[in-house]
Design a protein around this motif. Structure first.
Motif, PDB file in Angstrom:
ATOM      1  N   UNK A 179     -17.377 111.732  50.166  1.00 56.08           N
ATOM      2  CA  UNK A 179     -15.949 111.920  50.465  1.00 56.08           C
ATOM      3  C   UNK A 179     -15.199 110.863  49.658  1.00 56.08           C
ATOM      4  N   UNK A 180     -14.859 111.141  48.408  1.00 54.70           N
ATOM      5  CA  UNK A 180     -14.346 110.086  47.533  1.00 54.70           C
ATOM      6  C   UNK A 180     -12.908 109.653  47.784  1.00 54.70           C
ATOM      7  N   UNK A 181     -12.122 110.493  48.462  1.00 55.83           N
ATOM      8  CA  UNK A 181     -10.701 110.187  48.656  1.00 55.83           C
ATOM      9  C   UNK A 181     -10.369 110.078  50.139  1.00 55.83           C
ATOM     10  N   UNK A 182      -9.801 108.918  50.544  1.00 58.32           N
ATOM     11  CA  UNK A 182      -9.465 108.666  51.952  1.00 58.32           C
ATOM     12  C   UNK A 182     -10.663 108.998  52.835  1.00 58.32           C
ATOM     13  N   UNK A 219      -2.923 111.401  50.550  1.00 58.10           N
ATOM     14  CA  UNK A 219      -2.847 110.023  50.064  1.00 58.10           C
ATOM     15  C   UNK A 219      -1.383 109.621  50.080  1.00 58.10           C
ATOM     16  N   UNK A 220      -1.051 108.622  50.874  1.00 60.28           N
ATOM     17  CA  UNK A 220       0.359 108.249  51.042  1.00 60.28           C
ATOM     18  C   UNK A 220       0.698 106.895  50.442  1.00 60.28           C
ATOM     19  N   UNK A 221      -0.274 106.261  49.807  1.00 62.45           N
ATOM     20  CA  UNK A 221      -0.023 104.985  49.135  1.00 62.45           C
ATOM     21  C   UNK A 221      -0.590 105.074  47.722  1.00 62.45           C
ATOM     22  N   UNK A 222       0.274 105.118  46.728  1.00 65.83           N
ATOM     23  CA  UNK A 222      -0.181 105.322  45.354  1.00 65.83           C
ATOM     24  C   UNK A 222      -0.462 106.794  45.095  1.00 65.83           C
ATOM     25  N   UNK A 223      -1.013 107.073  43.923  1.00 62.04           N
ATOM     26  CA  UNK A 223      -1.328 108.446  43.546  1.00 62.04           C
ATOM     27  C   UNK A 223      -2.706 108.837  44.063  1.00 62.04           C
ATOM     28  N   UNK A 224      -2.854 110.113  44.376  1.00 61.76           N
ATOM     29  CA  UNK A 224      -4.162 110.620  44.786  1.00 61.76           C
ATOM     30  C   UNK A 224      -5.026 110.837  43.550  1.00 61.76           C
ATOM     31  N   UNK A 225      -6.182 110.184  43.473  1.00 57.62           N
ATOM     32  CA  UNK A 225      -7.023 110.324  42.284  1.00 57.62           C
ATOM     33  C   UNK A 225      -7.507 111.755  42.098  1.00 57.62           C
ATOM     34  N   UNK A 226      -7.788 112.110  40.852  1.00 49.72           N
ATOM     35  CA  UNK A 226      -8.328 113.442  40.572  1.00 49.72           C
ATOM     36  C   UNK A 226      -9.672 113.602  41.273  1.00 49.72           C
ATOM     37  N   UNK A 227      -9.913 114.761  41.887  1.00 52.91           N
ATOM     38  CA  UNK A 227     -11.211 114.982  42.521  1.00 52.91           C
ATOM     39  C   UNK A 227     -12.346 114.933  41.500  1.00 52.91           C
ATOM     40  N   UNK A 299       5.690 115.495  52.136  1.00 53.95           N
ATOM     41  CA  UNK A 299       6.372 114.195  52.251  1.00 53.95           C
ATOM     42  C   UNK A 299       6.594 113.770  53.694  1.00 53.95           C
ATOM     43  N   UNK A 300       6.925 114.723  54.571  1.00 55.44           N
ATOM     44  CA  UNK A 300       7.110 114.407  55.988  1.00 55.44           C
ATOM     45  C   UNK A 300       5.797 113.935  56.610  1.00 55.44           C
ATOM     46  N   UNK A 301       4.710 114.645  56.296  1.00 54.74           N
ATOM     47  CA  UNK A 301       3.399 114.270  56.840  1.00 54.74           C
ATOM     48  C   UNK A 301       3.025 112.866  56.375  1.00 54.74           C
ATOM     49  N   UNK A 302       3.187 112.612  55.090  1.00 52.19           N
ATOM     50  CA  UNK A 302       2.795 111.311  54.528  1.00 52.19           C
ATOM     51  C   UNK A 302       3.629 110.171  55.105  1.00 52.19           C
ATOM     52  N   UNK A 303       4.932 110.390  55.222  1.00 54.57           N
ATOM     53  CA  UNK A 303       5.784 109.314  55.743  1.00 54.57           C
ATOM     54  C   UNK A 303       5.466 109.029  57.208  1.00 54.57           C
ATOM     55  N   UNK A 304       5.148 110.084  57.964  1.00 57.58           N
ATOM     56  CA  UNK A 304       4.762 109.908  59.365  1.00 57.58           C
ATOM     57  C   UNK A 304       3.489 109.091  59.481  1.00 57.58           C
ATOM     58  N   UNK A 305       2.505 109.423  58.641  1.00 61.84           N
ATOM     59  CA  UNK A 305       1.195 108.776  58.754  1.00 61.84           C
ATOM     60  C   UNK A 305       1.189 107.351  58.204  1.00 61.84           C
ATOM     61  N   UNK A 306       1.944 107.098  57.153  1.00 58.99           N
ATOM     62  CA  UNK A 306       1.950 105.730  56.633  1.00 58.99           C
ATOM     63  C   UNK A 306       2.633 104.789  57.619  1.00 58.99           C
ATOM     64  N   UNK A 307       3.659 105.285  58.317  1.00 62.53           N
ATOM     65  CA  UNK A 307       4.311 104.467  59.342  1.00 62.53           C
ATOM     66  C   UNK A 307       3.336 104.151  60.480  1.00 62.53           C
ATOM     67  N   UNK A 328      -8.361  99.374  54.905  1.00 66.35           N
ATOM     68  CA  UNK A 328      -6.922  99.533  54.662  1.00 66.35           C
ATOM     69  C   UNK A 328      -6.755 100.877  53.955  1.00 66.35           C
ATOM     70  N   UNK A 329      -6.772 101.982  54.735  1.00 67.86           N
ATOM     71  CA  UNK A 329      -6.768 103.310  54.106  1.00 67.86           C
ATOM     72  C   UNK A 329      -5.473 103.602  53.358  1.00 67.86           C
ATOM     73  N   UNK A 330      -5.611 104.231  52.197  1.00 64.81           N
ATOM     74  CA  UNK A 330      -4.430 104.638  51.425  1.00 64.81           C
ATOM     75  C   UNK A 330      -4.059 106.086  51.723  1.00 64.81           C
ATOM     76  N   UNK A 331      -4.798 106.707  52.633  1.00 63.49           N
ATOM     77  CA  UNK A 331      -4.527 108.086  53.005  1.00 63.49           C
ATOM     78  C   UNK A 331      -5.379 108.468  54.200  1.00 63.49           C
TER      79      UNK A 331
END
Length: 405
Positions: A179-182, A219-227, A299-307, A328-331
């Protein structure tokens, strides 16, 4: 009464109930702050959009949407899944590379059953997604655990050393489930160089990669890396993702991106499991992609979760003992914590629940149940107030356990 346990097949007896599902049952209807589940925040569901889409489909396409459909998925939906996959960077595919499943859980079940036999060598991250591990345990492979560090992520040096060791013993790794991302549960994300290195190792040692990208769009912090699938030049990566985190878990939809030969194997297997994925949810998800509902809602989902993540991390930083470590998860939806080694998080759970907070003990996320001192904490579902209060209660329990052990 008949003792049906004595009639069970061997593989059935090896299957375990999900520890998370069991915990959800225990906490249901009780005044317990549950940091245990992996439930999305219901406020992020685009409910009104889904209602309008469903109305339109029932009015205009009910003859097709309420009918049986093809095993691999509704063709018009698969066309939209090609487009959605391209938004994750996966190009050079067409509808024949797409297979629709009942959530990504069914995808994992079918793929592991198709590829993994008793005694095969399969690498998994330590920790890893417990539902995937439960499927694999029933297959009785030889597990190779690859450690995940909260800062450095998946230890590819360790993987390479294991590959060399297997080669010296004339043995071979068949698959790496990753599971390479988040990452669930560790919350880590593999960097670009490590992704390239993993693909190089797969080519050199000739194994398949099973890529679980459930949180790639979250991924709500930075860009989501390519799979990994987007970087794959040899067709070694089988990719799966899900609508549970980006639209609604109640639709129970996932999809696989793979080479044609693998898609054919999935089709044969699924015909014998459940014939096809329910048709109506496929039509709903098709329109959610087509009308931009998913991408506009992200964007709504990401802003909710990062908060919420920040609330949890702040509370952990303030209250956890200094001997503990955490990701310190980025997503995604989870923080994973490594407690002092003398703490048994499984035994500590009862005390925590009696105080009014639940979590998932981390041992089940390790193929060998070795992570006795770890726990997974969910931040997506509880309110911010519950997150703060839950962590404060849990911290007191941890400190008591630490001082008494």
């Amino acid at each position: 009464m008949v003792n049906y346990q004595s009639f069970l097949g061997m593989e059935t007896s090896l299957l375990k109930s999900s520890e998370i599902r069991d915990l959800l049952k225990l906490t249901e209807g009780k005044k317990v702050i549950s940091l245990a589940g992996g439930l999305p925040d219901p406020s992020t569901f685009p409910s009104e959009d889904i209602r309008k889409i469903t109305d339109d489909i029932i009015r205009d396409e009910s003859a097709q949407a309420l009918q049986y459909s093809t095993t691999s998925g509704v063709m018009s939906f698969k066309k939209e899944l090609v487009n959605l996959s391209k938004m994750r960077g996966i190009s050079s595919i067409n509808e024949d590379n797409i297979f629709v499943t009942v959530g990504s859980q069914e995808a994992l079940f079918m793929i592991f059953n198709i590829f993994i036999d008793k005694g095969d060598y399969i690498a998994v991250e330590n920790p890893s997604y417990l539902a995937a591990l439960n499927i694999l345990r029933a297959r009785q492979p030889n597990f190779i655990g690859i450690d995940v560090d909260p800062q450095k992520g998946t230890n590819l040096d360790q993987l390479e050393a294991k590959l060399k060791e297997l080669k010296r013993e004339n043995k071979k790794l068949k698959m790496f489930y990753v599971i390479p991302t988040a990452q669930n549960p560790a919350g880590t994300t593999m960097n670009f160089d490590d992704r390239k290195r993993l693909l190089d190792l797969a080519s050199e040692y000739d194994f398949i990669i099973m890529e679980d990208d459930a949180y790639g769009f979250l991924v709500f912090e930075g860009d989501s890396p390519a799979p990994l699938r987007a970087l794959d030049k040899e067709g070694r990566v089988i990719y799966t993702s899900t609508f549970s985190k980006i639209l609604s878990p109640g639709l129970r939809l996932g999809w696989v991106v793979a080479e044609n030969d693998i898609i054919k194997e999935l089709e044969i297997y699924k015909q014998n499991v459940d014939l096809h994925t329910p048709t109506l949810p496929q039509y709903i998800a098709r329109e959610a992609i087509k009308r931009g509902v998913i991408m506009n809602n992200l964007p709504k989902v990401k802003s909710t979760y990062i908060e919420k993540r920040d609330v949890m991390l702040s509370a952990i930083e303030e209250n956890f003992p200094k001997e503990a470590k955490w990701s310190h998860p980025v997503g995604g939806m989870f923080v994973f914590s490594w407690l002092p080694e003398k703490i048994n998080a499984t035994k500590m759970l009862e005390k925590a629940m009696n105080r009014g907070v639940a979590y998932v003990p981390g041992a089940s996320f390790y193929h060998d149940y070795s992570g006795k001192n770890t726990m997974r904490l969910n931040f997506s579902y509880p309110s911010k107030e519950e997150l703060k209060k839950g962590i404060e209660i849990l911290s007191k329990v941890i400190k008591e356990e630490f001082s008494n052990s």
